[in-house]
Design an enzyme around this catalytic site. Structure first.
Site, PDB file in Angstrom:
ATOM      1  N   LYS A 115       0.842  -1.205   0.000  1.00  0.00           N
ATOM      2  CA  LYS A 115       0.000   0.000   0.000  1.00  0.00           C
ATOM      3  C   LYS A 115       0.873   1.249   0.000  1.00  0.00           C
ATOM      4  CE  LYS A 115      -3.294   2.578   2.932  1.00  0.00           C
ATOM      5  NZ  LYS A 115      -4.160   2.549   4.136  1.00  0.00           N
ATOM      6  N   ASP A 122      -2.719  10.147   3.778  1.00  0.00           N
ATOM      7  CA  ASP A 122      -4.115   9.756   3.954  1.00  0.00           C
ATOM      8  C   ASP A 122      -4.840  10.767   4.828  1.00  0.00           C
ATOM      9  OD1 ASP A 122      -6.524   8.492   4.202  1.00  0.00           O
ATOM     10  OD2 ASP A 122      -5.773   6.821   5.439  1.00  0.00           O
ATOM     11  N   LYS A 175     -10.259  12.804   8.269  1.00  0.00           N
ATOM     12  CA  LYS A 175      -9.775  12.374   9.580  1.00  0.00           C
ATOM     13  C   LYS A 175      -9.734  13.573  10.531  1.00  0.00           C
ATOM     14  CE  LYS A 175      -6.710   8.561   8.184  1.00  0.00           C
ATOM     15  NZ  LYS A 175      -7.391   7.499   8.938  1.00  0.00           N
ATOM     16  N   ASP A 227       1.483   6.197   5.670  1.00  0.00           N
ATOM     17  CA  ASP A 227       0.529   5.275   5.054  1.00  0.00           C
ATOM     18  C   ASP A 227       1.085   4.633   3.775  1.00  0.00           C
ATOM     19  OD1 ASP A 227      -1.866   4.046   5.584  1.00  0.00           O
ATOM     20  OD2 ASP A 227      -3.091   5.482   4.475  1.00  0.00           O
ATOM     21  N   ASP A 254     -12.295   7.018   3.790  1.00  0.00           N
ATOM     22  CA  ASP A 254     -11.086   6.771   4.586  1.00  0.00           C
ATOM     23  C   ASP A 254     -10.684   5.289   4.547  1.00  0.00           C
ATOM     24  OD1 ASP A 254      -8.953   7.411   6.184  1.00  0.00           O
ATOM     25  OD2 ASP A 254     -10.104   7.557   8.054  1.00  0.00           O
ATOM     26  N   GLU A 265      -9.541   3.639   2.172  1.00  0.00           N
ATOM     27  CA  GLU A 265      -9.015   3.740   0.802  1.00  0.00           C
ATOM     28  C   GLU A 265      -7.959   2.684   0.493  1.00  0.00           C
ATOM     29  OE1 GLU A 265      -7.780   5.306   3.280  1.00  0.00           O
ATOM     30  OE2 GLU A 265      -5.642   4.973   2.961  1.00  0.00           O
ATOM     31  N   ARG A 304      -7.825  -0.503   1.004  1.00  0.00           N
ATOM     32  CA  ARG A 304      -8.377  -1.706   0.363  1.00  0.00           C
ATOM     33  C   ARG A 304      -8.781  -1.430  -1.082  1.00  0.00           C
ATOM     34  NH1 ARG A 304     -12.815  -2.080   5.049  1.00  0.00           N
ATOM     35  NH2 ARG A 304     -11.196  -0.900   6.091  1.00  0.00           N
TER      36      ARG A 304
HETATM   37  N1  BES Z   1      -4.347   4.366   6.915  1.00  0.00           N
HETATM   38  C1  BES Z   1      -5.488   4.104   7.706  1.00  0.00           C
HETATM   39  C2  BES Z   1      -5.228   3.053   8.778  1.00  0.00           C
HETATM   40  C3  BES Z   1      -4.341   3.469   9.919  1.00  0.00           C
HETATM   41  C4  BES Z   1      -4.881   4.042  11.043  1.00  0.00           C
HETATM   42  C5  BES Z   1      -2.992   3.228   9.865  1.00  0.00           C
HETATM   43  C6  BES Z   1      -4.072   4.381  12.093  1.00  0.00           C
HETATM   44  C7  BES Z   1      -2.179   3.585  10.917  1.00  0.00           C
HETATM   45  C8  BES Z   1      -2.710   4.145  12.035  1.00  0.00           C
HETATM   46  C9  BES Z   1      -6.607   3.577   6.835  1.00  0.00           C
HETATM   47  O1  BES Z   1      -6.653   4.048   5.542  1.00  0.00           O
HETATM   48  C10 BES Z   1      -7.879   3.991   7.492  1.00  0.00           C
HETATM   49  O2  BES Z   1      -8.122   5.151   7.567  1.00  0.00           O
HETATM   50  N2  BES Z   1      -8.646   3.019   7.935  1.00  0.00           N
HETATM   51  C11 BES Z   1      -9.875   3.288   8.608  1.00  0.00           C
HETATM   52  C12 BES Z   1     -10.884   2.282   8.131  1.00  0.00           C
HETATM   53  C13 BES Z   1     -12.290   2.604   8.560  1.00  0.00           C
HETATM   54  C14 BES Z   1     -12.771   3.834   7.852  1.00  0.00           C
HETATM   55  C15 BES Z   1     -13.162   1.429   8.250  1.00  0.00           C
HETATM   56  C16 BES Z   1      -9.639   3.161  10.102  1.00  0.00           C
HETATM   57  O3  BES Z   1      -8.875   2.309  10.518  1.00  0.00           O
HETATM   58  O4  BES Z   1     -10.208   3.963  10.838  1.00  0.00           O
HETATM   59 ZN    ZN Z   2      -4.873   4.685   4.792  1.00  0.00          ZN
HETATM   60 MN    MN Z   3      -7.729   5.880   5.416  1.00  0.00          MN
END
Ligand code: BES
Ligand code: ZN
Ligand code: MN
Length: 495
Positions: free
Chosen positions: A266, A271, A278, A289, A348, A350, A352
């Site tokens: 990834k 992000d 966020k 990220d 968010d 993204e 996947r």
């Molecule tokens: N890049 C984030 C995941 C992440 C969060 C990595 C904290 C490192 C530290 C990912 O893209 C994300 O935002 N995931 C969301 C998914 C949710 C919207 C289902 C998350 O984990 O909140």
């Molecule tokens: Zn992310």
């Molecule tokens: Mn995200």
């Protein structure tokens, strides 16, 4: 930092410092005993004064020990136990490097491989010594005129361990150096600020890496992705001024007939969450990220330097997740390259979206095994903390091999389930699948989403959100899981 093997006995070695272990009750390690004898019991006399607490990693630096050609002796406590565990051994090495860094010691003899570690052999200790010393000596490249001074400890020699062949030791050292170089690259890329480390920068870095290590590099541009029907990846890139890239790197170390391992990383260079923005606190950490991509870069570099007899392909989808007038909205439906339509309920989620198209694209390489690696979910950090990466696979043997590689290197990953029941939450009233389920089991439902795109392949997924970087005072990329990948690939190659 260079490493070499020394055949001489430690009391004869002319060096700026000899590093030896001492355990509770002032028990000297074999090398410490030898030094003590040559120094007329100087060490044991000093230790009686109680200046070295029996806590793993405590150190005591002695100058001008009589009877020794070495300028200094560094005593490192090995604690209270007879045999150490993996972590204690690494603590020891880190403490030794840290206490010499910034002193006048440029070269040192590390007599640490002789210390017993439960269940680990000389090879393991040697590799861990090199990797841990390099990790400790690593410096962040500052975006500033003034750089931090490099680690002053430049040369580490290691006494020849018993019952080992010098040639095998030399191979082990150069292999460990290759892995350390890979990790340093991963950390360098991860630590760059997101205004510099853009998708185009990563593409350029791939070209540079390709030139240095004779890798074939392809970079697919947006128009090409449109032609391929990568609607999911493009939906993430839509809100950014930075053009997306799909980077492909080929390392050919074996016959063409041998099916490749494909690593998919990834590469979200920043992000923001997109329209599902966020919150502000710690948002800067979302520059990390792209650490999945960075770990694939590092692994590629290490494998090429080690010249492993395997075929390895890197696929890196990279873009920015930004909110603007053209950004994807929650509720938008896109068609992925696989044909499945996706209702994007949360922009968010993204990672996947870019990964599913990259995984589908990678099918064309007919991988023997495909592994994706991603800072995919905050939920993984809640589940496993900062110790282990989340490990998912549609093949139990593959899962076990990756778990074992993580355990061996201390770059751990821990298995989580991928049962069909988890697909339930991803149902959409409007498309084939939604990009998010509810909050429960968030790391598993994210992996379950990816599983829908890898049914035709032997596949594993590592969620490294909790392990790829550190926050707070020690903020920075860790270089994980390069060690895990390298161990897995070395084991696979049978070398
Ligand atoms: N890049 C984030 C995941 C992440 C969060 C990595 C904290 C490192 C530290 C990912 O893209 C994300 O935002 N995931 C969301 C998914 C949710 C919207 C289902 C998350 O984990 O909140
Ligand atoms: Zn992310
Ligand atoms: Mn995200």
């Amino acid at each position: 930092m260079e490493f070499s093997i020394k055949a001489q006995s430690p009391e004869k070695v002319r060096t700026a410092c000899v590093v030896v272990g001492v355990s509770e009750g002032r028990r000297l390690s074999p090398s410490a005993k030898v030094l003590d004898a040559a120094a007329g019991n100087h060490l044991s006399r000093l230790l009686k004064q109680g200046d070295l607490p029996a806590k793993v990693g405590k150190t005591l630096l002695l100058h001008g020990v009589p009877g020794l050609p070495a300028e200094r002796v560094l005593l490192v406590s090995t604690g209270t136990e007879k045999t150490l565990n993996d972590r204690d051994f690494r603590t020891l090495v880190r403490a030794a490097v840290q206490s010499l860094d910034g002193t006048g010691v440029k070269d040192a003899l590390f007599c640490l491989v002789e210390i017993p570690v439960a269940g680990r052999d000389v090879e393991w200790k040697l590799e861990q010594l090199v990797l841990t010393a390099r990790e400790t000596g690593y410096r962040i490249t500052r975006v500033a005129d003034q750089q931090d001074p490099p680690c002053t400890l430049a040369q580490i020699s290691i006494p020849t361990p018993e019952k080992t062949k010098p040639a095998a030791l030399a191979t082990l050292i150069s292999r460990s150096q290759a892995i350390a170089n890979g990790m340093a690259l991963t950390r360098d890329l991860g630590n760059l600020p997101p205004n510099l480390c853009t998708p185009s920068y990563l593409a350029e870095s791939a070209r540079t890496l390709g030139k240095q290590w004779k890798l074939k590099i392809e970079v697919l541009e947006q128009a090409h992705m449109e032609k391929l029907g990568m609607g999911a990846l493009l939906a993430v890139a839509a809100g950014s001024r930075q053009p997306p890239k799909l980077i492909v790197m080929h390392y050919a170390g074996a016959a063409k007939s041998q099916k490749p391992v494909v690593l998919v990383g990834k590469g979200i260079t920043f992000d923001t969450g997109g329209i599902s923005l966020k919150p502000a606190p710690e948002m800067d950490e979302m520059k990390f990220d792209m650490c999945g991509a960075a770990s694939v870069f590092g692994t590629m570099r290490a494998v090429a330097e080690m010249k492993l007899p395997i075929n390895l392909i890197a696929v890196i989808p990279t873009c920015e997740n930004m909110p603007d007038g053209n950004a994807t909205r929650p509720g938008d439906i896109v068609r992925s390259m696989s044909g499945q339509t996706i209702e994007i309920l949360n922009t968010d989620a993204e990672g996947r979206l870019i990964l599913c198209d990259a995984l589908t694209y990678a099918e064309k390489f007919e991988p023997d095994t495909i592994i994706d690696v991603a800072t995919l979910t905050g939920a993984c950090v809640i589940a496993l903390g900062h110790e282990a990466a989340g490990l998912f696979a549609n093949d139990d043997k593959l899962s076990e091999k990756l778990r074992a590689a993580g355990d061996y290197t201390g770059d751990r990953a821990w298995p989580l389930p991928l049962w069909e029941e988890y697909q339930e939450g991803l149902k959409s009233n409007f498309a084939d699948v939604a990009n998010v389920a509810g909050r429960p089991g968030g790391t598993i439902t994210a992996a379950s989403f990816l599983a829908r795109f890898t049914r035709k392949m032997r596949w594993a997924h590592l969620d490294i959100a909790g392990v790829a970087y550190k926050g707070g005072r020690e903020k920075g990329a860790t270089g994980r899981p390069v060690k895990l990948f390298c161990r897995y690939l070395i084991q696979r190659s049978g070398h």
